[in-house]
Design an enzyme around this catalytic site. Structure first.
Site, PDB file in Angstrom:
ATOM      1  N   TYR A 199      70.109  16.358  -1.042  1.00 24.95           N
ATOM      2  CA  TYR A 199      68.724  16.359  -0.565  1.00 24.95           C
ATOM      3  C   TYR A 199      67.971  17.581  -1.098  1.00 24.95           C
ATOM      4  O   TYR A 199      66.834  17.484  -1.569  1.00 24.95           O
ATOM      5  CB  TYR A 199      68.763  16.352   0.967  1.00 24.95           C
ATOM      6  N   LYS A 238      64.743  17.593  -3.521  1.00 23.18           N
ATOM      7  CA  LYS A 238      63.488  18.119  -2.987  1.00 23.18           C
ATOM      8  C   LYS A 238      62.906  19.236  -3.845  1.00 23.18           C
ATOM      9  O   LYS A 238      61.694  19.312  -4.027  1.00 23.18           O
ATOM     10  CB  LYS A 238      63.693  18.610  -1.547  1.00 23.18           C
TER      11      LYS A 238
END
Length: 302
Positions: A165, A169
């Site tokens: 993640y 991101k």
């Protein structure tokens, strides 16, 4: 109302619940026509139904707004192109894209499968890139566009159990940096939002009192500012619980050490000076790094 979106058309991905839903409702309340996209899957990206998006559309329409539902997966470029076309066919333009869709497959890196790594990157990074690519020619043609990436404190600063993640991101910030430069002459502004909000993706991770303070609604003002006509560009806004900050990727002044045989040892000895943040800059483009390096080299020769 100072920040209004009358006559504007917005696409919000992952808008069937949580933060995306709040984004869609807020844009609609301030006059935008909103295409509500949501695959309607679980937090881990499995499954799918357009009912989540349709429920938000019904909510917007009940409040007197205009909205359409779309169930495309942002990982499917053909479906994303069809989604953008759906907005163009209905309303003639696309002014705002909020890349909000995302999934989680949290595990420590030691235990994480590469499939779980790849899928999270695919949804967050390739999903955002697909959506940007699909709206880009329309925004260029109309000489106007506002794109909001959703980054995360995990991408900016790290978080245990979220290597996939976090990588995805921060990659969105890298995408923002170049798209903002390339979009400048077309009046396309590209920014990033790092939200802290209690949604399906964070429940069970924090105590209830903290979750109550982190209402997704509290993040929405930052999105509205970044998506508006008056928006800055290449800005990373952080938002949560009604507090707003900005994040910057900076470059220190650095130290010129030349190219001698003992430079590794010199660098080790001078590392504190190299990393000293006094006088650091926020580069306007990647060229600033080379400019600083060559400038110091030439000055050392003089």
């Amino acid at each position: 109302m100072g920040i209004d979106f009358k006559g504007r058309v917005a696409i919000v991905t992952g808008a069937g619940g949580g933060l995306g839903r709040q984004h869609a409702l807020a844009l609609a309340a301030r006059g935008a026509k909103v295409l509500v996209n949501d695959l309607g899957g679980a937090v881990d990206g499995s499954g799918g139904t357009v009912s989540a998006a349709q429920a938000v559309v019904d909510e917007i329409r009940a409040a007197g707004g205009e909205a359409l539902a779309n169930g495309a997966s942002v990982t499917d470029f053909a479906a994303v192109e069809a989604m953008v076309q759906q907005a163009i066919d209905a309303w003639g333009r696309v002014d705002v894209l909020v890349n909000n869709a995302g999934i989680l497959r949290d595990k420590s890196f030691a235990k994480m499968s590469m499939d779980d790594f790849r899928l999270v990157v695919d949804v967050h990074l390739m999903g955002a890139a697909n959506c940007c690519k699909a709206v880009w020619p329309h925004m260029v043609a109309q000489q106007y566009g506002r794109i909001v990436m959703t980054t995360s404190s995990t991408g900016l600063y790290g978080n245990f159990g979220q290597a996939n993640y976090g990588a995805a991101k921060l990659a969105q910030v890298g995408l923002m940096q170049t798209l903002a430069i390339e979009g400048a002459k077309y009046n396309i502004h590209v920014n990033a939002l790092a939200p802290t909000a209690a949604t399906r993706m964070t429940e069970g991770l924090m105590p209830q009192e903290v979750l109550d303070a982190l209402k997704p609604e509290a993040v929405v003002p930052a999105m509205l500012v970044l998506a508006h006509e008056s928006a800055p560009t290449r800005t990373i806004l952080c938002a949560g619980a009604g507090t707003f900050e900005a994040a910057h990727i900076t470059l220190t002044q650095g130290v010129h050490l030349g190219i001698g045989a003992d430079v590794p040892e010199q660098l080790a000895a001078h590392l504190a000076q190299v990393t000293d943040r006094a006088g650091e800059q926020v580069p306007q483009s990647g060229a600033a790094q080379g400019t600083n390096e060559v400038g110091k080299a030439l000055a050392a020769r003089a």
